[in-house]
Structures are given as C-alpha cells and as structure tokens.
Design an enzyme around this catalytic site. Structure first.
Site, PDB file in Angstrom:
ATOM      1  N   HIS A   1     -23.627  -0.971 -34.569  1.00 23.70           N
ATOM      2  CA  HIS A   1     -24.227  -2.297 -34.691  1.00 23.70           C
ATOM      3  C   HIS A   1     -23.333  -3.147 -35.591  1.00 23.70           C
ATOM      4  CE1 HIS A   1     -27.536  -0.693 -32.602  1.00 23.70           C
ATOM      5  NE2 HIS A   1     -28.472  -0.693 -33.522  1.00 23.70           N
TER       6      HIS A   1
ATOM      7  N   CYS B   1     -32.399   0.953 -37.630  1.00 25.85           N
ATOM      8  CA  CYS B   1     -30.945   1.105 -37.675  1.00 25.85           C
ATOM      9  C   CYS B   1     -30.219  -0.155 -38.133  1.00 25.85           C
ATOM     10  CB  CYS B   1     -30.413   1.557 -36.312  1.00 25.85           C
ATOM     11  SG  CYS B   1     -31.048   0.597 -34.928  1.00 25.85           S
TER      12      CYS B   1
END
Lengths: 347, 347, 347, 347
Positions: free
Chosen positions: A238, A145
């Site tokens: 993120h 990710c």
C-alpha cells in the site's frame, strides 16, 4: 524454551496463509491447530487450502487436519485471520474459553477495552486487557493494513512535533482484498477510488492508536485524519501520500532524522519479526515503490520517502508498507512475540 | 466557410497523433501541414510516425510530406504538441513570423503575457495576448494535463464558495509521458510516487488560471495548492483525490449542484469539441474510474465523484479526465475553436 | 419494416450487457424483454445490472422490468447469453414454446441437430434446424469465442488449400470469463496456462463448423486441432498463434491474398453488423495487438498478421479478435440478422 | 580455496545487475572488477547504476570504481552481460588477452567453435573450446533465455524418446528486454506478437545445443523447431506452450517420470547454483504460472506442467523459467562453476 503451540483461525484465507508462512519456522511458536469454516473442517489442509503463496505449503502443515471454529482448541494463543463476517462472535467465544486471541480482524478493534497495538508505538495500551471481562482470555488486535503504515510514520512525528491534522490518500494493493477479492475486470489498467469502510477505519483507528491510555481507558489523540482510499493494479504494498500539520514546526531534514532514529521495544528486545529499523527513509525522489521496496526487512518495515514541505499543511511525504505482512499477519505475530516476552500471555 | 488550414507541430509525437485524430474531420480546421524534427522532415507521414492510436492514420494525412520546424509554414494556426526540449524557441519563432501558436507545451505557460486558457473557465485571460510582442503572431497555451481537471472542478467552486486551499494527489496514466515514455519495468504492478516537475506545474498553473486578468496582467488567485503526483499502471485517464477548503461553507449536495450546473461559453457557442456538460457528477461511490469513464463526452468531460465532507479541509472529491484529449490535444483544439469564433485568430 | 421485438436471456451478465450495447439502436431488432435469474426478476434493469460497459445503459433499457427465465415471453427471437449452468434446459424450454433461440452458450453446441453458425463460413449448416424437434422453435448457436477467430481464419484456407492439421495457442482476455470472473490476484503480472474446457471446445467446435452438412447431418471436417489455452492480463481480445498443415502447399503471399479476399454472404447482403472485410491482414511484423486493433470494424473483424512459413507445419500466423463482440454477442446478433433476412426466423 | 576474482562486463545493465546479485556471496567467485561503457567508466558503481533489483546494491560493490571495456583486466574469468551492440568485438578482444569469457550475449553463440552450454544438458560441448584460436582465452555462451527452458525440458525427452519436431509459443516477460526496454504503452493490457530475432534464436540454438559434439565440431540435432514469440505483461518468467513429436511413443505419465528424474552433472557435483532438481513437474492443471512459480529453486529450476497428449504431435506441455536468472545470469554463473570445477578455467 519449548515452543508454544498456537492455532490459526481462518487458516485457509489469505491472512491465514501468511500466518502459516510466518510461523512455519518461528522460534517461539509452533503451529499446532488450523481452524476454518465447517466446509473445510475434518480435511487435510493441503486438500482444501487454495494456496496462493509463492513458496509451497510447509510440509508439517500440509498434512494437518483442519478444525472447525466451534471446536475446542488446546493452544493458549490463537492468531486470527478470520473474515469479519464471522470473527466477532468466534473470537469472543474463544476468549471466554480462556484463549489469548491475537486478531487481525476489524470486529473488536473499536471495543473500548480492546487495544489496537503496534509494539513500537503504543505497547502501553496492552494494559487495558486487564479490564477485559472474558474470564482469563483476551482479545488484542492490530490495525487495518493501510492504517498501520500511517500510524508508524506518524508516531515519531507526533511525539517529536505534535500532529495536528493529517490528510492521506492511499493506493492499495489487491492482496488486501483477499481471494477471490478484486475482479480483474475492475482493476486491470484501472483505479477504483473506493474501498468499503477503509476511510472510516483509517480515520478512527489512527487516533485510537496514537491516543493515551489513562489507566482505565484509551483516550483518542486530539487530531483529525482525512483519508481517501483507492485500489490500484499492484499485487502487494500500500502506497500512501500523506500531508501533516505539526504543532512545532519542523524542517524536512528534522522530520527525516526523527523517522530514521525511531526505535521501539521490539527492536530493543530483538523480537524475531521486528525489523532492525521500523522506518526506512529514502532520499531518492522516486521512492519508495511497492514493486521494488515492499519486501525490505522481510516485509516488516515501513518505507518513507519524498519528505518535503507542504504548502497547505506543513510536511508531505510518501509512505509504503507490505499490506499482508506488516499490515496484517506480521503485525499480529509481532504482537504475539511481544505479549509472550512481556508476560501478557502465558504458555 | 472554408476550412482554415492548420499545421501540427510535433506531428509524430503522442500529442501530435491526438491532434491528427481530433482534426481529421473537423468542421473548422483542415490539416494542411505536419511539422516534426529534422530526422522526419521530407518523409511521408505514414512512414515515420510510430502510430500508436487505436484507429488508423487518416488517409489524407498518411501521405503528407512532413516539414521541419525550421521551415516556413503557410497555415495561420499552428497546433503545437512539441516536446518541451524544443518547444520554447520554435514556438516563439513561428509567433514572430505571424502565426497563431496554440500550444500544449509547458515552455511559455508561465510567461507573464501568455495565458493558460480553458474557454469554460478563464476566456477573458485571452485578452492578454494583445500585450504579446510577436508582431502579430501569438502564443496561447493550455495547462498541464493533471492541472486541467483540477482547475475545471475548482472553477465553479471558486466562483460560488471561494477556494482557500487545495490538497491534490494524482494517479496518472502512462500515456501522459509520451512514447516510449515510462518503461514497463517501472510501472507493471507498481506505483511511482514522482513525476518530474508535475507538482510544481499543478501548484503554479492552477492559481494562474483561476487568477484575475486586470487588463494588463494576470494576477494569480490567492490560495495555495499542494500536489502529490504519482504514476500508475493505467493507459489513459488521470485520477485525482482533491480536498478543498472553502471560504463560504457548502454541503456536498450544494457542491454537486454547482458542479453539475457549470456551463461556459464553449457550451453556449456549441463549439464542435465542447462537451455538453463540462463536468459529469457521479453519485455511485466507486466512480469515476479511468478504465470505465474516461471516454465520456468523447474524452472532453471532467468527471467528479465521491463529493463528501473532509474532516480536515471542507470538501473532498475524486476528479478524473482523459489526459491526452481534454488534458492535452483536445484542450488546444477547443482553444483554437474558441479563438477563431471570437476573432482572436483570423483565417 | 417494423423492428422485431427480441428478448435477451441472461441480460445482466457480461454477454447480456454486450447484447444490449449492440441492439440498442439496431435497424432490425428492438429490445422488448430482458430476462435474468429469479433474484433479478421484477426489478428495474438499472437497479440490478452490475453494468460494466464504457457507455451508459441505454435509457430505453434502464427502466425496463426484468423477467424471470420461467416467464412466458412474447418476442419471437431470443438472444441468449445465459450462463452455462442454466442455459441448457432454459433454452430448450423456450424453443419448445416456439421461440427462436440464438445462443452464445455452450450447452447445445454439440447437439447433432444444432448448428454452430458463422454466416460467412457455414451458413448452409443452418438448414439442419429443420431436423430440430422443438415444435416450431429453434436453437442456433455460435461458437466459443476463441474458436470463432480460428475458424474464420481457417475457413478460406481450408477452401483454397485444404487444412490437414492445426496447432493453436491462445492468449485470452479476462473479459471472456465474465464478472467477477478471473480474480486479479490470479492474473496481474501473470499467465494462467489453463482455461477449463476451452481446449476441448476449440478442438471439437472447429471441425464441426468446417464440416459438411449432408442434408441430414453435419459431418465434421477431417483434420485434427490441438489447442493450448492461456489467460493473460488483457481486458478485451483473444490473441492466437496458429500453425497449419495444408494439403496444397501455399506461400505466405498466397495465404495472405486468400485471407484478404475472403467475403461471405453477410458482406454481400450488407447485414448491419457485418464487417466490410471479415479478415483484416497486417503486414507489420508486430501486429495485430489486442490493445490496439481489437475494435477495428467495430469489433467484428478477425485480424491476422505475421503470415510466414512454419518449419514444422506449413504456415504460421497470429490471429486476433474481440472476444465479447465478434466472439460472443456480436456473433449471435449477426446470426440473427442473417436468419431474419434469409427467412429462417419469422417475425 | 581462495575465491577467484571475476569481472562483470556490462555491469550496469539488467543482466549485469543480476550477475552482481548472484555473485555477491558466491563461494567460488569474488567480484573484483566491474566493466561498462565509457560513459560510466571511472565512476562509483552506486552513482551510475540505474539499480532495478528488489534488494539493495551489495555494499562491497556499491563503492567499486567502474572500468571501461577497453581497459586491461586482472580477473581470469569475465562474466559478460554486454549488450549485443558491443559484445562481439569486446568479448573477442578479452579472450585474445587470455581471459575466459562466459557470456550471456548472443554474438558468438552460433560461431562454430563456441559452445552454447547447459551443464545438465550438453557439458561435453565444452571440449570444443580447445579448437578456439584465442591464444589461451576462451568464449563460452549460454543460450537465449526462452531457448533455455525449452532445451532443458526437451533434453531428457530427446534422450529417452527421440525428439522429431517441436512447436513452441512463448509468452515472455518484459524483464527480458532490459531497461528501459519495453515501453509501458506497448504492453499494459496488451500482447505484442513479435520479439526481434527471438524465433530464429530458438529455432537454431535448440538444435545446436541438443546436437552432437563429434570431437571436432558440433553437429546440430536433426529435428526442426518452429517458434512463435510473444511479449506479455509479466515482470519475470517466460511461459511456453510446447508440442513435441517423439520417435518412440510415450505416455504423459512416462514423459513426466523422465522429466522428474532428470539430473545432470551440476546436481551430482552439488554446484552452488545448481537446482536440486533441474525440472519441477506440476500435476495441478493450472500450473506453472510465472507470478507464482518463477522463484522456485531460487530461480534456477525449469517448471513443467500440463503434460498431456497432443492430437497433432505427440505430447504437449507448458514450460516456465526465470528468464533473467536461469535464463541469463544464473546460466552463465552455473557455466562458470562447472568450468572451474572441471578445470576448463584455471584460477
């Protein structure tokens, strides 16, 4: 066109739940099979999924009986959100039975004949699956990710200016660790400056994805990435601070233009999950922020802000993306859409 | 020795409250005067301080009448936690009246004749105050909070190996922004990738502090710092990921040894607020963490962990410190202790 | 007096770690044995404890070899922080071998011959241990953490005015659930309106503790408690809103006076862990708050604020306490101190 | 039908932003005027709104020039999210000029001739506006956010069983306090057991709304509410623990049935913002939770869970709602929809 039946491997996990969320009304695919561990097998999905999404389990899925990862499956395409503790042999076994496994798991990413694909970035890497020795089946992966957003932001810069070195520090959301995942005692009001194997993944997957497919192998890009990965008290999204050394010098304005104008085949083909713009560039100096911006383009965009000169490298910037959508399940579904439309997988 | 009377400028603010916390039972100093804005002047401290500490207001302080920043003061030493909107002229005016102003405010830090001092790192910079033109009074500053821990961690490396370039990304606590400071709507479950002027402060204060005092001027160190500053949902403690390029190559083990063995004059002189070891080095790969480690050595240590090779620069590591203790009020008090014992200030 | 050797059952858990923190320099007790599950037995404590405290493992404890819960022990007193999945038979077995088990576990609390003791509140209940049939050994418990603060706040009111009914809603810290405990995905930015068995514990333990020891049995108090328990994103400190119906009507001022003046035998005996005042009463309308007030009296006080009329019952108020100190390990240690000084346990 | 032009008073605030979010594509209403303080007047909305929503400013609104609260307006309907420091006279002045002011502000709620309306609960109260002496204009309010969900949950119980007394403890989100609102230093890892005036609002607004319109006045319901209000570290969603004494005894199953079957005129009329079911009842024992459930029915539902017997009153339960949607802007818009369709306001 009839919808293609697909199976979800690891259907009860957090990535599996996001697959269900994204595929519930998909124009190409139809959830036909849910596959999980032996403990869940034979039970109704709604009974055993520890459902953690903010929308209810789609009714058509709630009543489905879960299969076991040893069972034979009928779906040609398998989306895999299996835990890395089991994904390796399970995915390989299904590929050997002729299935197309489109996986979010890390296990096969660094196999020489398995590509890590972002359709906007390196769709040509898909051709390496012709070298795969699974007897008709295939394994295709998406990246980790935190690597995903870095690579999407670097890809247009690498093409336009040539990337020579990258420093990245991540501030990663807890949803990336699955459920139960990060204990609250570890993260409330805290930063944990370590995520197992994450830095290694970012450092090696980035150069594989931005490398060159020679016709027989993927040669990694010739630059070095240094990653420092942290867990923070954020639910989804993120955030990454990135510094880049470029071969051809570029101003922040030029960098922003290149990022803004970046498009790929998924945009051209108008794939269902493709964001209109792969990269959204902010000019406000305090953006992007995970709590505000992570759901832009339904979680499929990469957000970039604060593009400015770096006194040590050349350019620094902030990158953000939705780690369980574009960074995981959404990445795999987009790979599936692309592979279907381009004929890499056949119904 | 009788205790020296001191005044606290900006006594009602968050830094002022930490001064009170640190000076309440200090062996050298006695809180004699509290100074704040006109709105608070003439009132009992306990009535108007919006006290946010986890220990009660010290009884001797609670009943003191607060003075105004225009008032004449009797204390020779003034610890200043004034807001930067007013600190500049107020501190200068008190210096001109002959007071020794030991300030945590940013306003005079970059003045050529004002040193930014860490007694373990650059105590010789204090000699520049002889060039100050305040007629006997002086202004001495400590650095910005996030700069403090970076400089303490770099100082022994610069001496041993020569620092050539620094990349730093911060994850900073909300207490650094004062009160009311960061709105909860901005930071709950979020990261804000921007703190006004913070990056500039880190980039310029670091090289000033690690520079050379020539006898007449402070020449900044000849390396470049690139900072990326973020606010995170942490109460106390700034965490920083740091990458350093070194002139003489060094292994992580050598770096850890140099950090561990670092001592300065405050340790030798056993100053009251000096931590036994200025730097605490962790070997566990998930430390330091703000919620666990920030109060080590009563908030006066700098914690370093994850020292490892950096594929782009030479060494990377994680640095942590208590932003309102060692990074603010505690830094100023340690400066005061050192200046008193070395005769820079006279009772 | 030589210090009494004590063992800590469940030494690696969160309560066990707090026992170590509280007993490391205790004037009566000396940590002689650490006991944990078979997996940890035979290993050095520092190797296998997943230490989560903000102070380091005490050096004398770090090197101790951990024993197994089947092993024979030499310490006369065992402080138990065992998980409820194993505490029942283990504690009983040790009692049968003649040990005095002072337990924080729930398993034996509702046994007719086992008292739930708060030395300030119901020390006379201890006499029931003479009815215990363990052949010299004994089991004494403290209450559930959220019950503790409720009972301490109710005790003086029950004595002065007679409690007739209680409504309580809790907002409980995550540290109450142990480690790994509450997943961060469940609690970041969230409230979980359920804690397994917690409401039942509060409803039945409260009336047992405020009941009467008849000489042969503990008769529960004749009022009813209704509890609603919630988990919130707080690290330490359970906050409770409480409404009470009283037999003799009382004003908020009278209630506050009674709470403030409450003292018990631990205060009179100056036991090491006894807070000077068991109850600290706040007059500010926004206190007590867990993040600010939970460490008052080293975590051993019960904080009460916002005492005011309740339009439905009679009095409402806010109660707060440190759930892992006064609400768990500290409660057991105080029980041990009291039992030692009163001769209930012999060295 | 042409869309009715509406103005938003307090357009730059948090409630004003939610009005814009809800009215951007509304089938009945068209945002024609944005009104704010003198500081914002004359400027483009996008320039001066400190936009805090997770979707961008609607393009049609971004470029609108903001008006001042003294300006004449052309829209017949004004949705007011004005701060209570100014709402009183401003709303009254606009009503006197003939506008229909549909307000979320507290200022006029307790005026005898101003109703606090929930169309599902007390639509008949609207008739009291005929007594208003504004010369054709009117003021209609919705309740305080935390009161809203309590009243919606109590309404069907009051009708079916008769409510005799209510105890409620709230755990309220920070978005209820506007922006900048709650400082992060006050709420990270904390509970603040006080919200100014909130308890009084819940106690008096509830009985006004569940009272009876006699034709000339609103007689409050004859039961008493006791509220205890807390702020917690939640972004959106007020959670409430509620205990109710009922005139006719009812089992939890009966209560759940009555809650589930509750419908009102907005449902019958299929108003655009009306949730299909005003109340969603959960059977899982750990629901509802703000982070998971607050956006059900687009933020317009009231969620109820854990319906069970209360040993002190009769029934206890947990209630949740989205405080800035159903609890504020959405409530006002639904009032507007209802008033338009029923002819209380004329285009």
């Amino acid at each position: 066109m009839d919808k293609i039946p697909v199976a979800i491997l690891g259907a009860t996990g957090q990535v599996g739940q996001k697959f269900i969320f994204l595929l519930a009304d998909h124009p190409y695919f139809r959830i036909a099979e849910l596959v999980a561990s032996q403990r869940s097998a034979g039970k109704r999905y709604a009974e055993i999924a520890n459902w953690k999404q903010t929308t209810p389990i789609p009714p058509a899925v709630a009543g489905m009986t879960v299969k076991y990862t040893d069972d034979s499956l009928v779906s040609p395409i398998l989306f895999s959100g299996l835990d890395s503790s089991v994904a390796g042999p399970v995915e390989e076994a299904y590929a050997r039975k002729g299935h197309h496994v489109i996986s979010n798991s890390k296990n096969h990413r660094m196999d020489p004949d398995v590509p890590i694909v972002i359709p906007e970035v390196n769709p040509e890497h898909l051709d390496i699956i012709r070298s795969q020795k699974f007897g008709g089946g295939t394994i295709v992966t998406n990246s980790n990710c935190s690597t995903m957003f870095l690579v999407i932001a670097l890809a247009p810069l690498h093409k336009a200016f040539g990337v020579e070195a990258v420093q990245v520090t991540t501030m990663q959301a807890v949803s990336g660790a699955g459920y139960p995942g990060v204990p609250s005692l570890d993260i409330l009001g805290n930063v944990v400056p370590y995520i197992g194997e994450e830095e290694e993944k970012m450092e090696r997957e980035t150069v594989k994805m931005l490398g060159t497919f020679t016709g027989s192998a993927i040669e990694p890009a010739r630059f070095v990435v240094s990653a420092q990965c942290n867990r923070v008290a954020v639910h989804d999204g993120h955030t990454e601070t990135v510094s880049v050394r470029l071969h051809s010098k570029a101003t922040p304005a030029q960098v922003m233009t290149v990022l803004r104008e970046f498009r790929g085949l998924p945009q051209e083909m108008k794939l269902p999950l493709a964001p209109e713009n792969p990269i959204i560039v902010f000019e406000d100096n305090d953006r992007p922020q995970p709590a505000r911006d992570v759901w832009l383009a339904r979680g499929m965009a990469t957000m970039v802000g604060r593009v400015r000169p770096c006194p040590v490298m050349d350019i620094k910037m902030v990158v953000l993306g939705h780690n369980t959508i574009r960074g995981a399940a959404g990445a795999a579904v987009l790979n599936g859409e692309y592979m279907l439309k381009k004929g890499y997988v056949k119904p």
